[in-house]
Design a protein around this motif. Structure first.
Motif, mmCIF file in Angstrom:
data_model
loop_
_atom_site.group_PDB
_atom_site.id
_atom_site.type_symbol
_atom_site.label_atom_id
_atom_site.label_comp_id
_atom_site.label_asym_id
_atom_site.label_seq_id
_atom_site.Cartn_x
_atom_site.Cartn_y
_atom_site.Cartn_z
ATOM 1 N N GLN A 96 0.828 -1.204 0.000
ATOM 2 C CA GLN A 96 0.000 0.000 0.000
ATOM 3 C C GLN A 96 0.867 1.261 0.000
ATOM 4 N N ASN A 97 2.101 1.124 -0.442
ATOM 5 C CA ASN A 97 3.032 2.247 -0.594
ATOM 6 C C ASN A 97 3.455 2.875 0.726
ATOM 7 N N VAL A 98 3.440 2.103 1.814
ATOM 8 C CA VAL A 98 4.024 2.572 3.073
ATOM 9 C C VAL A 98 5.532 2.352 2.985
ATOM 10 N N LEU A 99 6.290 3.437 3.109
ATOM 11 C CA LEU A 99 7.741 3.375 2.866
ATOM 12 C C LEU A 99 8.580 3.364 4.139
ATOM 13 N N ILE A 100 7.990 3.691 5.288
ATOM 14 C CA ILE A 100 8.760 3.713 6.539
ATOM 15 C C ILE A 100 8.056 2.807 7.546
ATOM 16 N N HIS A 101 8.823 1.880 8.126
ATOM 17 C CA HIS A 101 8.255 0.869 9.014
ATOM 18 C C HIS A 101 9.026 0.890 10.334
ATOM 19 N N ARG A 102 8.327 1.256 11.406
ATOM 20 C CA ARG A 102 8.952 1.367 12.731
ATOM 21 C C ARG A 102 8.781 0.029 13.455
ATOM 22 N N VAL A 103 9.903 -0.675 13.688
ATOM 23 C CA VAL A 103 9.829 -2.044 14.190
ATOM 24 C C VAL A 103 10.893 -2.316 15.251
ATOM 25 N N HIS A 104 10.632 -3.381 16.029
ATOM 26 C CA HIS A 104 11.628 -3.881 16.977
ATOM 27 C C HIS A 104 12.593 -4.854 16.300
ATOM 28 N N ASP A 105 12.055 -5.739 15.463
ATOM 29 C CA ASP A 105 12.830 -6.831 14.863
ATOM 30 C C ASP A 105 13.255 -6.406 13.460
ATOM 31 N N VAL A 106 14.440 -5.839 13.372
ATOM 32 C CA VAL A 106 14.846 -5.147 12.146
ATOM 33 C C VAL A 106 15.103 -6.105 10.994
ATOM 34 N N GLN A 107 15.916 -7.111 11.199
ATOM 35 C CA GLN A 107 16.343 -7.943 10.075
ATOM 36 C C GLN A 107 15.169 -8.611 9.368
ATOM 37 N N GLU A 108 14.266 -9.200 10.128
ATOM 38 C CA GLU A 108 13.143 -9.913 9.531
ATOM 39 C C GLU A 108 12.239 -8.971 8.729
ATOM 40 N N ASN A 109 11.991 -7.794 9.261
ATOM 41 C CA ASN A 109 11.144 -6.840 8.561
ATOM 42 C C ASN A 109 11.859 -6.219 7.359
ATOM 43 N N HIS A 110 13.159 -6.027 7.482
ATOM 44 C CA HIS A 110 13.951 -5.540 6.346
ATOM 45 C C HIS A 110 13.906 -6.546 5.201
ATOM 46 N N HIS A 111 14.036 -7.828 5.515
ATOM 47 C CA HIS A 111 13.958 -8.858 4.482
ATOM 48 C C HIS A 111 12.572 -8.877 3.835
ATOM 49 N N ALA A 112 11.531 -8.707 4.640
ATOM 50 C CA ALA A 112 10.172 -8.683 4.095
ATOM 51 C C ALA A 112 9.988 -7.525 3.120
ATOM 52 N N LEU A 113 10.543 -6.365 3.463
ATOM 53 C CA LEU A 113 10.474 -5.219 2.557
ATOM 54 C C LEU A 113 11.139 -5.525 1.221
ATOM 55 N N ARG A 114 12.371 -6.051 1.276
ATOM 56 C CA ARG A 114 13.107 -6.300 0.041
ATOM 57 C C ARG A 114 12.404 -7.355 -0.829
ATOM 58 N N MET A 115 11.852 -8.393 -0.218
ATOM 59 C CA MET A 115 11.148 -9.422 -0.993
ATOM 60 C C MET A 115 9.880 -8.860 -1.622
ATOM 61 N N THR A 116 9.130 -8.103 -0.847
ATOM 62 C CA THR A 116 7.891 -7.509 -1.371
ATOM 63 C C THR A 116 8.195 -6.562 -2.513
ATOM 64 N N GLU A 117 9.232 -5.764 -2.358
ATOM 65 C CA GLU A 117 9.606 -4.799 -3.409
ATOM 66 C C GLU A 117 10.084 -5.505 -4.673
ATOM 67 N N ALA A 118 10.769 -6.629 -4.518
ATOM 68 C CA ALA A 118 11.210 -7.389 -5.694
ATOM 69 C C ALA A 118 10.002 -7.862 -6.499
ATOM 70 N N ILE A 119 8.970 -8.311 -5.795
ATOM 71 C CA ILE A 119 7.748 -8.769 -6.486
ATOM 72 C C ILE A 119 7.031 -7.581 -7.139
ATOM 73 N N LEU A 120 6.933 -6.473 -6.420
ATOM 74 C CA LEU A 120 6.252 -5.294 -6.979
ATOM 75 C C LEU A 120 6.965 -4.782 -8.229
ATOM 76 N N SER A 121 8.294 -4.839 -8.218
ATOM 77 C CA SER A 121 9.054 -4.316 -9.359
ATOM 78 C C SER A 121 8.948 -5.216 -10.588
ATOM 79 N N ALA A 122 8.486 -6.463 -10.407
ATOM 80 C CA ALA A 122 8.390 -7.398 -11.519
ATOM 81 C C ALA A 122 7.059 -7.319 -12.245
#
Length: 283
Positions: free
Chosen positions: A256-282
């Motif tokens: 939904q085009n949310v670009l900033i995510h405030r989280v406790h668990d950084v690595q897992e959420n960072h990976h989720a962002l990159r995977m989601t963006e890879a799919i969106l860019s395809a």
């Protein structure tokens, strides 16, 4: 969709990589990690871990705003946060973006003087009459969050006729207020305040309409990490079980085009962002 900060201008357009804002609570009583990072050495160590894991912003908070939390005295909050911000600025790479999570003008002022780039105010600049002035006199980025009531009582009986429309209207009004004070729109992002004066159904409605909330095409920041809305859906209050639902919400929000995510668990959420963006860019 740029976000203007003192030392950088961030591209937050829909096709840009999303950002993780890592939570650094230097409080004894935060709902999830209270006491875990108190003291400069512990705070620095956790900040370094979050940067290595993919955080782009470190958000320092010295007052718990969990439901029912009592307000912290201003001097105590400054004593908790300003030395940590100063130490982070001195020790971390110069490109590290630092945020102060506070609703008090004096705390924001001290953190900005110590090197903070962003003021993240859970009250949306409404709690402290001086906060608007402090923000206007700086060139800091500003996070305007929506909260009905105050942390002490916000979850007693939150009510809305239309939570999506009312949050959107609050953002529009605060944008006008900021612009009248000399704060340009490109310095502002908006946070719908999941769990802050919202019942379960209000949170879900906002999560379903994240891409309709911000005025003037400004970016949205989402802070839903480990929150009780997850426990309500799972039927389980165990905090350790809220990690993967938070990751799912990060992926959902990025769509939904949310670009900033405030989280406790950084690595897992960072990976989720990159995977989601890879799919969106395809597409």
């Amino acid at each position: 969709m740029n976000w203007s900060l003192p030392s950088a201008t961030l591209d937050l357009s829909p096709h840009a990589p999303g950002l993780i804002m890592g939570i650094l609570n230097v409080t004894p009583d935060s709902f999830s990690d209270g006491g875990a990072h108190v003291g400069i050495d512990a705070a620095l160590a956790h900040a370094r871990e979050m940067l290595t894991a993919g955080a782009g912003i470190i958000d320092v908070g010295g007052e718990s705003t969990r439901p029912g939390a009592a307000e912290v005295e201003t001097n105590e909050e400054i004593a908790r946060t300003a030395p940590v911000v100063a130490a982070l600025r001195a020790e971390l790479p110069s490109s590290t973006l630092l945020s102060i999570d506070t609703r008090k003008a004096a705390v924001a002022e001290a953190a900005l003087a110590a090197g903070a780039d962003i003021v993240n105010d859970v009250s949306g600049l409404t709690h402290d009459p001086r906060m608007l002035e402090v923000c206007a006199q700086s060139n800091a980025g500003i996070v305007i969050m929506h909260m009905q009531g105050s942390p002490e009582s916000m979850q007693d009986a939150p009510r809305y006729d239309d939570v999506v429309a009312e949050v959107r209207a609050f953002f529009q009004q605060q944008l006008k207020t900021c612009e009248a004070a000399g704060i340009t729109a490109d310095r502002i992002v908006f946070d719908p305040g999941i769990g802050f004066g919202k019942a379960h159904e209000h949170n879900l409605r906002l999560l379903a309409h994240l891409d309709t909330l911000a005025p003037a095409n400004r970016p949205i920041l989402l802070g839903v990490s480990r929150k009780s809305v997850i426990a309500r859906i799972l039927g389980d209050t165990d905090l350790s079980k809220r990690l993967w639902p938070t990751v799912a919400l990060t992926s959902h929000a990025r769509r939904q085009n949310v670009l900033i995510h405030r989280v406790h668990d950084v690595q897992e959420n960072h990976h989720a962002l990159r995977m989601t963006e890879a799919i969106l860019s395809a597409r």
